[in-house]
Write a protein that holds these residues in place. Structure first.
Motif, short mmCIF file in Angstrom:
data_model
loop_
_atom_site.label_atom_id
_atom_site.label_comp_id
_atom_site.label_asym_id
_atom_site.label_seq_id
_atom_site.Cartn_x
_atom_site.Cartn_y
_atom_site.Cartn_z
N PRO A 131 -70.67 -88.03 48.89
CA PRO A 131 -70.96 -88.59 47.59
C PRO A 131 -71.31 -89.95 47.49
O PRO A 131 -71.01 -90.76 48.43
CB PRO A 131 -69.47 -88.24 46.79
CG PRO A 131 -68.84 -87.34 47.68
CD PRO A 131 -69.30 -87.71 49.23
N LYS A 132 -71.71 -90.46 46.22
CA LYS A 132 -72.20 -91.74 45.90
C LYS A 132 -70.94 -92.93 46.35
O LYS A 132 -71.39 -93.92 46.85
CB LYS A 132 -72.66 -91.64 44.56
CG LYS A 132 -73.27 -92.74 44.02
CD LYS A 132 -74.89 -92.62 43.95
CE LYS A 132 -75.81 -93.97 43.64
NZ LYS A 132 -75.84 -94.84 44.74
N SER A 133 -69.83 -92.44 46.15
CA SER A 133 -68.55 -93.34 46.25
C SER A 133 -68.72 -93.65 47.76
O SER A 133 -67.94 -94.79 47.98
CB SER A 133 -67.39 -92.59 46.02
OG SER A 133 -67.12 -91.38 46.77
N ARG A 138 -68.10 -100.32 44.52
CA ARG A 138 -67.92 -100.97 43.36
C ARG A 138 -66.25 -101.22 43.13
O ARG A 138 -65.97 -102.04 42.47
CB ARG A 138 -68.64 -100.10 42.21
CG ARG A 138 -67.57 -98.91 41.86
CD ARG A 138 -68.50 -97.77 41.11
NE ARG A 138 -68.54 -96.41 41.67
CZ ARG A 138 -67.27 -95.88 41.35
NH1 ARG A 138 -66.40 -96.21 40.58
NH2 ARG A 138 -67.16 -94.68 42.07
N LEU A 139 -65.47 -100.65 43.78
CA LEU A 139 -63.98 -100.89 43.59
C LEU A 139 -63.37 -102.07 44.75
O LEU A 139 -62.33 -102.23 44.67
CB LEU A 139 -63.13 -99.73 43.58
CG LEU A 139 -63.57 -98.61 42.67
CD1 LEU A 139 -62.73 -97.21 42.58
CD2 LEU A 139 -63.30 -98.91 41.36
N ASN A 140 -64.32 -102.37 45.52
CA ASN A 140 -63.73 -103.30 46.71
C ASN A 140 -64.57 -104.57 46.49
O ASN A 140 -65.73 -104.63 46.90
CB ASN A 140 -64.18 -102.44 48.13
CG ASN A 140 -63.54 -103.37 49.07
OD1 ASN A 140 -63.16 -104.58 48.89
ND2 ASN A 140 -63.55 -102.66 50.42
N GLU A 144 -70.07 -106.20 49.55
CA GLU A 144 -71.21 -105.72 48.69
C GLU A 144 -71.82 -104.54 49.02
O GLU A 144 -71.55 -104.01 49.96
CB GLU A 144 -72.40 -107.02 49.06
CG GLU A 144 -71.99 -108.46 48.86
CD GLU A 144 -71.94 -108.44 47.51
OE1 GLU A 144 -72.72 -108.02 46.63
OE2 GLU A 144 -71.26 -109.66 46.95
N ASP A 145 -72.63 -103.80 48.03
CA ASP A 145 -72.92 -102.73 48.33
C ASP A 145 -73.93 -102.52 49.71
O ASP A 145 -73.68 -101.52 50.51
CB ASP A 145 -73.84 -102.18 47.37
CG ASP A 145 -72.98 -101.48 45.96
OD1 ASP A 145 -71.63 -101.67 46.26
OD2 ASP A 145 -73.72 -101.31 44.98
N GLY A 146 -74.58 -103.62 49.77
CA GLY A 146 -75.34 -103.70 51.00
C GLY A 146 -74.84 -103.60 52.13
O GLY A 146 -75.37 -103.54 53.20
N GLU A 147 -73.50 -104.18 52.34
CA GLU A 147 -72.63 -104.31 53.47
C GLU A 147 -72.13 -103.08 53.81
O GLU A 147 -71.67 -102.82 54.76
CB GLU A 147 -71.64 -105.21 53.29
CG GLU A 147 -72.03 -106.79 53.09
CD GLU A 147 -71.05 -107.65 52.59
OE1 GLU A 147 -71.30 -108.62 52.77
OE2 GLU A 147 -69.90 -107.04 52.54
N VAL A 148 -72.27 -101.90 52.93
CA VAL A 148 -71.48 -100.54 53.39
C VAL A 148 -72.18 -99.92 54.47
O VAL A 148 -73.53 -99.55 54.36
CB VAL A 148 -71.65 -99.55 52.24
CG1 VAL A 148 -71.01 -98.38 52.54
CG2 VAL A 148 -70.62 -100.46 51.08
N ALA A 149 -71.65 -99.87 55.69
CA ALA A 149 -72.46 -99.21 56.77
C ALA A 149 -72.82 -97.59 56.43
O ALA A 149 -71.97 -97.00 55.91
CB ALA A 149 -71.38 -99.47 58.02
#
Ligand code: FES
Ligand code: FE2
Length: 380
Positions: A131-133, A138-140, A144-149
């Motif tokens: 899922p998108k989450s 957004r809750l952390n 940054e969103d871009g850092e999410v592997a």
């Protein structure tokens, strides 16, 4: 030679090993909780174990679950038509994904989806969707969103369990590096069964019974017919008991029984005028009936050290039973009931602590084989 415990606190074996054919596996191996726990690894975690019948999952996405020891598995037909098995464990946080689904009432799903956070897997086990989450943070505040592997689909795939088949019978092996292939474990039985049109028969009935004895007690009972004259009087009326034969191979043995009356070969799956019962170590049997056009299987699944579940499946040309087939199933059920009484009574005796080790008769070499394989497994 055998056998009483003589009031000793510790139950001792009569002999150090059981290579002498009259020596049964010592009684404690049928009654101890620790032995039951050990068998999960040494027996059910090591050998090829029957998972179910491929005909029950004909279409891609058809699946059923199967529990072996502590392991829950999903057995599923993939998009290429292969039957595969996975641990019923999500790669995310380890949730079980599929609820218990018996082979008699299989599920169908295009994908396997974990209900916890909806990670979704293809039928080949690869992770197809999160899922998108799992993409934005957004809750952390530390991310940054871009850092999410991005999740690697292969590294987060379902854990597959080795599986192989004898005709339509699907077997799994939970060991990382199985000591034997299914072919090696099955020996001649594989060719014999694959020469028969087993896949043309459908599952018509399943009976599940919980019985109060160790699974090996029932396994031993299945493997000999010295008890038949006294305990299956109705059944033996139609048999030439003196003509029965026992054939022993490495990991299986076959009991051959002759029926008094010849049965028309047209209504038989196999071409000899006899019934054949295969016991396949550790807990699967194939029952070739002398008087019905069909076959059956038993799964002898331990529940704990003094209880097991007998899953009796009956295969006929279709799931509607003719009168003869219904009568046949009734007889088979009667045999089971009669045997359940015997094995529960034997278990009570074994648990009494009075006997350290039973002795076996000259025609119980098949029982000895079962016990020897258990000992071999424990010592491996
Ligand atoms: S544990 Fe399966 S999606 Fe989270
Ligand atoms: Fe019996």
């Amino acid at each position: 030679m055998t056998r009483w415990n003589n009031g000793l606190d510790e139950v001792e074996r009569v002999s150090e090993d059981i290579t002498d054919e009259t020596n049964a596996l010592p009684a404690q191996y049928f009654t101890d909780r620790e032995v039951h726990e050990m068998e999960k690894e040494k027996v059910f975690g090591r050998y090829w174990i029957y998972a179910g019948h491929a005909n029950c999952v004909p279409e891609p996405g058809d699946h059923f679950t199967r529990t072996i020891g502590d392991s829950e598995l999903i057995v599923v037909r993939d998009h290429e038509g292969e039957v595969r098995a996975y641990y019923n464990v999500c790669a995310h946080r380890g949730s079980a994904m599929v609820e218990e689904t018996p082979m008699t009432d299989p599920g169908n799903a295009r994908r396997i989806r974990c209900p916890y956070h909806l990670w979704t897997y293809d039928l080949d086990g690869s992770l197809t969707n999160t899922p998108k989450s799992f993409e934005d943070a957004r809750l952390n505040p530390d991310l940054e969103d871009g850092e999410v592997a991005e999740l690697d689909a292969d590294r987060n795939a379902l854990l597959e369990v080795r599986s192989d088949r004898i005709g339509p019978f699907v077997f799994v092996n939970l060991h990382d590096d199985p000591p034997l292939s299914l072919e090696e474990q099955a020996g001649a039985m594989k060719d014999e069964l694959e020469a028969l049109p087993l896949g043309e028969y459908q599952l018509a009935r399943r009976y599940v019974s919980e019985v109060e004895c160790n699974w090996k007690v029932f396994g031993g009972n299945y493997s000999e017919c010295d008890h038949c004259q006294a305990n299956h009087q109705e059944w033996v009326e139609g048999l030439e008991l003196m003509d029965s034969e026992l054939e022993v191979d490495d990991y299986h043995w076959v009991l051959h029984y002759k029926h008094k009356e010849d049965v028309d070969d047209e209504v038989r799956i196999h071409d000899e005028h006899e019934a054949k019962f295969y016991y396949f170590w550790p807990n699967f049997t194939v029952n070739m009936y002398g008087t019905a056009n069909g076959y059956g299987t038993y799964i002898i699944d331990p529940i704990d050290e003094n209880r097991f579940q007998l899953v009796a499946d009956y295969y006929f040309q279709d799931s509607e039973l003719s009168d003869e087939e219904a009568e046949f199933v009734r007889t088979s059920r009667q045999l089971q009931e009669e045997d359940f009484e015997l094995v529960e009574r034997q278990q009570r005796g074994l648990e009494s602590g009075a006997i350290a080790q039973a002795q076996l008769g000259p025609n119980e070499h098949t029982v000895h084989r079962l016990h020897l394989l258990a000992q071999e497994a424990y010592e491996a």
